[in-house]
Design an enzyme around this catalytic site. Structure first.
Site, PDB file in Angstrom:
ATOM      1  N   LYS A  23       0.859  -1.181   0.000  1.00 40.36           N
ATOM      2  CA  LYS A  23       0.000   0.000   0.000  1.00 40.36           C
ATOM      3  C   LYS A  23       0.898   1.234   0.000  1.00 40.36           C
ATOM      4  CE  LYS A  23      -3.844   1.933   2.754  1.00 40.36           C
ATOM      5  NZ  LYS A  23      -4.705   1.706   3.928  1.00 40.36           N
ATOM      6  N   SER A  69      -9.320   1.893   2.779  1.00 40.99           N
ATOM      7  CA  SER A  69      -8.422   2.658   1.945  1.00 40.99           C
ATOM      8  C   SER A  69      -7.373   1.827   1.230  1.00 40.99           C
ATOM      9  CB  SER A  69      -7.724   3.714   2.797  1.00 40.99           C
ATOM     10  OG  SER A  69      -6.942   3.074   3.802  1.00 40.99           O
ATOM     11  N   SER A 112      -9.910  -0.661   6.832  1.00 46.31           N
ATOM     12  CA  SER A 112      -9.268  -0.442   5.530  1.00 46.31           C
ATOM     13  C   SER A 112      -8.472  -1.613   4.985  1.00 46.31           C
ATOM     14  CB  SER A 112      -8.376   0.808   5.593  1.00 46.31           C
ATOM     15  OG  SER A 112      -9.170   1.975   5.532  1.00 46.31           O
TER      16      SER A 112
END
Lengths: 468, 468
Positions: free
Chosen positions: A80, A155, A179
């Protein structure tokens, strides 16, 4: 020989260990998929083919000379973009860090490098990880691999899409309100939020430090166990990490659920779930009962206040972090995220403290439930992935924002820091994934993995892959 | 035979152990003094002669039959009225609890009972412990035994006055910004704030739970060591207490200071000290140097922000506790304390969080200093006790409130939780006590006691007693 990019980490790792597959071949297979499919989902925002191939060649040489580092050696993964990667752009999805190249790895990144993984690049994230829809990023939204008009969930939306499509074998995410679990659920894969304090956040951009958790997204439960192993443990760079020995997460993975007590909350988690979600989750519970698990109805006292408490805490901690930056550089934030951040300016200290005291109360409620049962099972999301740009959704007659609906079932376990694993358990009529959430006692990651594995072994949902 | 109420705990305890003095005689001696002097200082607000004499008779019988519990057996003590005492009115200095009789002891109270002490009654405190001057209580202000027109210091002002006058042999206090050390300094006695987490706050009305510390006030350092011993250790009723073995606090008490490195901050602590305070503290440092201590100048980075951070934290945590009460029962608070509490309604969460993050920074600054030195020595207060009702004081050309001046040197060590002992080290020209503060590393209560004892053994300030 099948496509290495289609294999689980466990299967690919066996091939790498036995020199049936080369790490270079595995990495190239991922980049080939990326070339074909990444544009459709916008998952990779900073691929690093050159770096990856160098690392793959090194892994190949190490394995060839008998210097085998274990089940992640040569495995192609991606992080990420909230994680700092030494020498590789790390933006947090924000124009504020458009050209930021860290000179140090996040602890988790360093541990995966030490385990011999091959880093393919960086994955799209909602700006500063602030939102469950993953619509706002300097790179535009990541898209759902099952239907690109829908969100991949946030996210860690790039991670969810990339793993689901096999653009990488596994990925990292981070979970503050859900997330890791939300994109795993939206994309039909496995996501694991370890216990708060189990793995280090050092070198990961913070959203809300009392609730931020790092963790892996994978296609199978076994792969989640393999990816969890190297990242657990104390880190002097993250004061929240505990000094506590970790088990071998594969040791009891296949022990099954016979005799385990699985708690099913009687309210809250289903109150706003659509019927297809509820039916799929109830079917999953039945499948576990068939394997000998004992299903018990439970109630988590006070859980109805979780969203309000979590919001006060996100808002307050996020603005405390961004306060110094948003003044001079407010124009570099998207309107949506700046709007959330600025709301934090109006949270009172007493409300923050009431929210933190509520967390203690909620933790006590959950501890009481865990005296009766070994695990809690809930739908991961009350709904399937919403459309990109959708601003309202009605479920059982109640109109909600996607923001509220997506976080509803996941954020209680960020507030209390309990380990939570999500696994696919069906599809909606529209062909979007449905997901089961398995929550355990503090530090019982091995337990949630065991339950998830028992379920996965009895079903084939995880074997269905999106075809873009 | 001298007056038992004039003896230190150590001397009285030896007499009780050897059956030279009876616990009943000791308690009666205290009540006799109370009858003569309490009205002048308003220290005891709820004496309990009947209960005390019953406990004293019980202690007498136990000692007579050889069931001796240790150095506190039969010792007459009293508790700050912030502590809950089973069956004995516990008001927190507030009309809100004017008639509150707890059905359970605070943990510290229970531990002192188990050690065989005789509880004489309850001591005046500033309403809800909120203020260093101890002027506001439903019982009116406690007064300074050296000059009743002056404050006894707060919020444990009743404890300071009672111990100084020998109305009890020792007393408890609680310290959030300095509320043990300020009255000890104002009254010319010894006060010890143990490390945060060392002793339980269960059953003590909270002011600000991240900074509240319980601890003893006594006339000698040795007595402080004796009173600390039974109250340290983990308590399941106070989640902040640590599981950590405690030493015998008398074992190294007389080991002296030869070779110890004593750090003297070059700024902040003297910047607003009046000349007489500075001279007395410098003389104390010289006395310790003469015994072989090594004096080093040090600087605590960032300390200048301590007051602002502490204020944000008090205000926020205090209103979070009082929020539900002040609405319906605001008229039962004094204007001053309600005013402070209501200010807490305007503290933003981000400011609270900035203050909490500052604490981490300040703790790191202090840890860095403690790599070079073993202890920090400062004036306890920059000034002597102010007059009751005084609303401004000028020191070195800077006008301040007594509130700010009194807290300035003590609250940095509430923020960081370090153990701090204060001992008398002189008198102002006006005949008011001056005090030396000795701060140690986390959990080094034995160390600060050792330094205090070395100083006290070389001086006779602690032997001077007020004559009302």
């Amino acid at each position: 020989m099948s496509d290495p990019a289609a294999l689980s980490i466990a299967a690919l790792g066996a091939g790498l260990r036995d020199k049936q597959i080369s790490p270079v071949e595995a990495a190239r297979a991922c980049f080939a998929r990326m070339a074909a499919q990444n544009d459709k989902v916008n998952a990779f925002v900073t691929p690093d083919e050159e770096g990856a191939l160098a690392a793959a060649r090194q892994a190949e040489a190490e394995i060839a000379r008998g210097d085998y580092k274990g089940p992640l050696h040569g495995i192609p993964i991606a992080h990420k973009d909230l994680y700092c990667t030494k020498g590789l752009r790390s933006t947090a999805g924000s124009r504020l860090h458009e050209n930021f190249v860290p000179d140090e790895d996040a602890t988790v990144v360093a541990r995966y490098r030490a385990a011999g993984t091959v880093l393919l690049g960086k994955l799209n994230t909602h700006e500063f990880a602030y939102g469950p829809t993953n619509e706002h990023s300097m790179f535009g939204p990541a898209r759902n691999p099952w239907n690109p008009a829908h969100i991949s969930g946030g996210s860690s939306g790039g991670s969810g899409a990339a793993v689901a499509l096999g653009l990488c074998a596994g990925a990292t995410g981070s979970d503050t309100g859900g997330s890791i679990r939300i994109p795993a659920a939206c994309c039909g894969i496995v996501g694991l939020k370890p216990t708060y304090g189990r793995a280090s956040r050092a070198g990961i951009f913070p959203l809300c430090w009392s609730m931020d958790h790092p963790g892996p997204l994978t296609r199978t439960v076994r792969d989640a166990a393999i990816m969890l192993q190297p990242i657990v443990g104390h880190d002097p760079r993250d004061a929240a990490t505990v000094r506590r020995a970790a088990p071998d997460y594969l040791a009891a993975l296949d022990d099954g659920v016979a005799g385990l007590r699985l708690g099913v909350p009687s309210r809250y988690f289903y109150d706003r779930s659509d019927e297809q979600v509820e039916a799929a989750v109830r079917a999953a519970l039945a499948a576990l009962a068939e394997q000998g698990a004992v299903i018990e109805e439970v109630d988590i006292a006070h859980i109805e206040h979780a969203a309000a408490a979590a919001l006060a805490i996100y808002l307050a901690e996020a603005i405390a972090y961004h306060d110094d930056r948003i003044g001079p550089d407010g124009h570099l934030y998207t309107d949506q995220v700046r709007g959330f951040l600025e709301l934090g300016n109006y949270v009172l200290a007493k409300d923050y403290l009431h929210a933190q005291r509520y967390r203690t109360l909620l933790g006590q409620s959950m501890a009481a439930v865990f005296e009766r049962v070994d695990f809690l099972l809930t739908p991961t999301l009350p709904i399937a992935a919403t459309e990109i740009g959708q601003d309202s959704i009605e479920v059982r007659g109640v109109a909600q924002t996607p923001f509220a609906a997506l976080l509803r079932n996941t954020e209680p376990f960020d507030l209390t820091g309990l380990p939570a694993l999500v696994v696919p358990c069906g599809f909606s009529d529209a062909g979007l994934p449905i997901s089961l959430q398995i929550v355990g006692r503090p530090f019982d990651e091995a337990g949630v993995l065991r339950v998830g594995q028992a379920y996965q072994a009895a079903t084939d949902w995880h074997e269905r892959r999106p075809a873009l």
